[in-house]
Design a protein around this motif. Structure first.
Motif, PDB file in Angstrom:
ATOM      1  N   GLU A  25       8.781   8.233   2.865  1.00  0.00           N
ATOM      2  CA  GLU A  25       9.553   7.784   1.713  1.00  0.00           C
ATOM      3  C   GLU A  25      10.522   6.682   2.101  1.00  0.00           C
ATOM      4  O   GLU A  25      11.069   6.681   3.197  1.00  0.00           O
ATOM      5  N   ASP A  26      10.754   5.782   1.161  1.00  0.00           N
ATOM      6  CA  ASP A  26      11.788   4.772   1.364  1.00  0.00           C
ATOM      7  C   ASP A  26      13.114   5.359   0.913  1.00  0.00           C
ATOM      8  O   ASP A  26      13.194   5.958  -0.151  1.00  0.00           O
ATOM      9  N   PHE A  27      14.125   5.198   1.733  1.00  0.00           N
ATOM     10  CA  PHE A  27      15.471   5.635   1.362  1.00  0.00           C
ATOM     11  C   PHE A  27      16.344   4.402   1.179  1.00  0.00           C
ATOM     12  O   PHE A  27      16.193   3.421   1.900  1.00  0.00           O
ATOM     13  N   SER A  28      17.267   4.480   0.219  1.00  0.00           N
ATOM     14  CA  SER A  28      18.163   3.330   0.023  1.00  0.00           C
ATOM     15  C   SER A  28      19.303   3.368   1.033  1.00  0.00           C
ATOM     16  O   SER A  28      19.607   4.420   1.613  1.00  0.00           O
ATOM     17  N   SER A  29      19.935   2.236   1.207  1.00  0.00           N
ATOM     18  CA  SER A  29      21.034   2.140   2.161  1.00  0.00           C
ATOM     19  C   SER A  29      22.205   2.980   1.676  1.00  0.00           C
ATOM     20  O   SER A  29      22.303   3.319   0.492  1.00  0.00           O
ATOM     21  N   PHE A  30      23.103   3.328   2.576  1.00  0.00           N
ATOM     22  CA  PHE A  30      24.214   4.190   2.203  1.00  0.00           C
ATOM     23  C   PHE A  30      25.480   3.803   2.965  1.00  0.00           C
ATOM     24  O   PHE A  30      25.425   3.173   4.019  1.00  0.00           O
ATOM     25  N   ASP A  31      26.595   4.204   2.377  1.00  0.00           N
ATOM     26  CA  ASP A  31      27.896   3.863   2.943  1.00  0.00           C
ATOM     27  C   ASP A  31      28.373   5.004   3.826  1.00  0.00           C
ATOM     28  O   ASP A  31      28.574   6.121   3.371  1.00  0.00           O
ATOM     29  N   LEU A  32      28.556   4.686   5.090  1.00  0.00           N
ATOM     30  CA  LEU A  32      28.974   5.714   6.040  1.00  0.00           C
ATOM     31  C   LEU A  32      30.500   5.776   6.143  1.00  0.00           C
ATOM     32  O   LEU A  32      31.061   6.563   6.882  1.00  0.00           O
ATOM     33  N   GLY A  33      31.178   4.933   5.367  1.00  0.00           N
ATOM     34  CA  GLY A  33      32.637   4.883   5.466  1.00  0.00           C
ATOM     35  C   GLY A  33      33.040   3.767   6.396  1.00  0.00           C
ATOM     36  O   GLY A  33      33.840   2.910   6.051  1.00  0.00           O
ATOM     37  N   THR A  34      32.443   3.740   7.589  1.00  0.00           N
ATOM     38  CA  THR A  34      32.762   2.709   8.565  1.00  0.00           C
ATOM     39  C   THR A  34      31.855   1.501   8.399  1.00  0.00           C
ATOM     40  O   THR A  34      32.220   0.392   8.749  1.00  0.00           O
ATOM     41  N   GLU A  35      30.645   1.723   7.896  1.00  0.00           N
ATOM     42  CA  GLU A  35      29.721   0.619   7.660  1.00  0.00           C
ATOM     43  C   GLU A  35      28.632   1.041   6.685  1.00  0.00           C
ATOM     44  O   GLU A  35      28.431   2.228   6.434  1.00  0.00           O
ATOM     45  N   MET A 127      28.824   9.306  16.452  1.00  0.00           N
ATOM     46  CA  MET A 127      30.144   8.899  15.976  1.00  0.00           C
ATOM     47  C   MET A 127      30.259   7.378  16.044  1.00  0.00           C
ATOM     48  O   MET A 127      30.909   6.753  15.228  1.00  0.00           O
ATOM     49  N   LYS A 128      29.627   6.820  17.074  1.00  0.00           N
ATOM     50  CA  LYS A 128      29.692   5.381  17.278  1.00  0.00           C
ATOM     51  C   LYS A 128      28.322   4.904  17.740  1.00  0.00           C
ATOM     52  O   LYS A 128      27.744   5.508  18.642  1.00  0.00           O
ATOM     53  N   PHE A 129      27.807   3.858  17.116  1.00  0.00           N
ATOM     54  CA  PHE A 129      26.516   3.306  17.536  1.00  0.00           C
ATOM     55  C   PHE A 129      26.736   2.382  18.729  1.00  0.00           C
ATOM     56  O   PHE A 129      27.622   1.534  18.701  1.00  0.00           O
ATOM     57  N   ILE A 130      25.938   2.550  19.752  1.00  0.00           N
ATOM     58  CA  ILE A 130      25.992   1.676  20.926  1.00  0.00           C
ATOM     59  C   ILE A 130      24.586   1.122  21.128  1.00  0.00           C
ATOM     60  O   ILE A 130      23.624   1.888  21.204  1.00  0.00           O
ATOM     61  N   CYS A 131      24.471  -0.229  21.221  1.00  0.00           N
ATOM     62  CA  CYS A 131      23.137  -0.842  21.251  1.00  0.00           C
ATOM     63  C   CYS A 131      22.349  -0.480  22.495  1.00  0.00           C
ATOM     64  O   CYS A 131      21.139  -0.337  22.453  1.00  0.00           O
ATOM     65  N   SER A 132      23.031  -0.324  23.622  1.00  0.00           N
ATOM     66  CA  SER A 132      22.341   0.128  24.832  1.00  0.00           C
ATOM     67  C   SER A 132      23.377   0.645  25.809  1.00  0.00           C
ATOM     68  O   SER A 132      24.551   0.277  25.739  1.00  0.00           O
ATOM     69  N   ALA A 133      22.939   1.474  26.741  1.00  0.00           N
ATOM     70  CA  ALA A 133      23.867   2.042  27.724  1.00  0.00           C
ATOM     71  C   ALA A 133      24.478   0.946  28.589  1.00  0.00           C
ATOM     72  O   ALA A 133      25.538   1.120  29.176  1.00  0.00           O
ATOM     73  N   GLU A 134      23.806  -0.214  28.647  1.00  0.00           N
ATOM     74  CA  GLU A 134      24.300  -1.314  29.489  1.00  0.00           C
ATOM     75  C   GLU A 134      25.156  -2.295  28.702  1.00  0.00           C
ATOM     76  O   GLU A 134      25.570  -3.314  29.242  1.00  0.00           O
ATOM     77  N   CYS A 135      25.417  -2.022  27.431  1.00  0.00           N
ATOM     78  CA  CYS A 135      26.171  -2.989  26.616  1.00  0.00           C
ATOM     79  C   CYS A 135      27.518  -3.280  27.262  1.00  0.00           C
ATOM     80  O   CYS A 135      28.277  -2.376  27.594  1.00  0.00           O
ATOM     81  N   GLN A 136      27.822  -4.583  27.417  1.00  0.00           N
ATOM     82  CA  GLN A 136      29.070  -5.014  28.053  1.00  0.00           C
ATOM     83  C   GLN A 136      30.194  -5.190  27.037  1.00  0.00           C
ATOM     84  O   GLN A 136      31.342  -5.397  27.412  1.00  0.00           O
ATOM     85  N   GLY A 137      29.835  -5.191  25.760  1.00  0.00           N
ATOM     86  CA  GLY A 137      30.846  -5.331  24.717  1.00  0.00           C
ATOM     87  C   GLY A 137      31.455  -6.727  24.647  1.00  0.00           C
ATOM     88  O   GLY A 137      30.956  -7.680  25.252  1.00  0.00           O
ATOM     89  N   LEU A 138      32.537  -6.816  23.885  1.00  0.00           N
ATOM     90  CA  LEU A 138      33.221  -8.102  23.728  1.00  0.00           C
ATOM     91  C   LEU A 138      34.358  -8.200  24.732  1.00  0.00           C
ATOM     92  O   LEU A 138      34.994  -7.196  25.063  1.00  0.00           O
TER      93      LEU A 138
END
Ligand SMILES: [Zn+2]
Ligand SMILES: [Zn+2]
Length: 172
Positions: A25-35, A127-138
């Motif tokens: 099934e296709d689900f519509s997008s939703f508001d998580l509060g943070t994004e 709680m927080k999405f992280i793109c990869s374990a090696e992400c160096q961030g900003l």
């Protein structure tokens, strides 16, 4: 809103019987509060519904992909979600007090399960999405995405404790 339905008529009165459902099934997008989260792929739901005489015991598996934003580098990435769950469904007439609290209460053979599925998806999100374990961030100084190119901020920074130590040692 999506309309995901299954029909349990086949097992409702048959103790020990089970029935399987395989839904996409296709689900519509939703508001998580943070994004706002959107689905990058349809939601694949596999259910096995087993009449145990007390309840309809459900073993479920959900697979999908979400578009999420990395909490460290702020880039959008595809977050694959795969989860298993167990659920109890019961027809209202058979529901005991404790089941009324936890089970999905059924009034007819045809059941809309989109909310139940959606709940499982939301509960399985990190709680927080992280793109990869090696992400160096900003970089906290210049704001550059350190995954793309290393910046040179901080290279000349000296730990103040080491600086104090160096000063103290040079006194001798
Ligand atoms: Zn990242
Ligand atoms: Zn920098």
């Amino acid at each position: 809103m999506n309309n995901v339905k299954v029909n349990v008529a086949q097992v409702r009165y048959r103790e020990g019987e089970s029935v399987c459902f395989d839904l996409v099934e296709d689900f519509s997008s939703f508001d998580l509060g943070t994004e706002i989260l959107s689905f990058q792929a349809p939601v694949h739901v596999q259910l096995q519904v087993n009449n145990t005489s007390k309840v309809l015991l459900v073993h479920g598996k959900i697979d999908t992909k979400l578009n999420a934003t990395c909490g460290l580098c702020l880039e959008t990435f595809v977050y694959p979600l795969s989860l298993s769950f167990q659920d109890e469904w019961i027809f209202r007439a058979q529901a005991t007090d404790d089941l009324l609290e936890t089970a999905l209460i059924l009034d007819k053979d045809e059941i809309e399960i989109n909310e139940r599925i959606f709940e499982q998806i939301v509960l399985a999100l990190p709680m927080k999405f992280i793109c990869s374990a090696e992400c160096q961030g900003l970089c906290p100084t210049c704001g550059a995405n350190r995954n793309l190119a290393p910046c040179h901020c901080g290279e000349n920074d000296i730990d103040p404790r080491l600086a104090a130590l160096a000063k103290w040692q040079s006194k001798d």
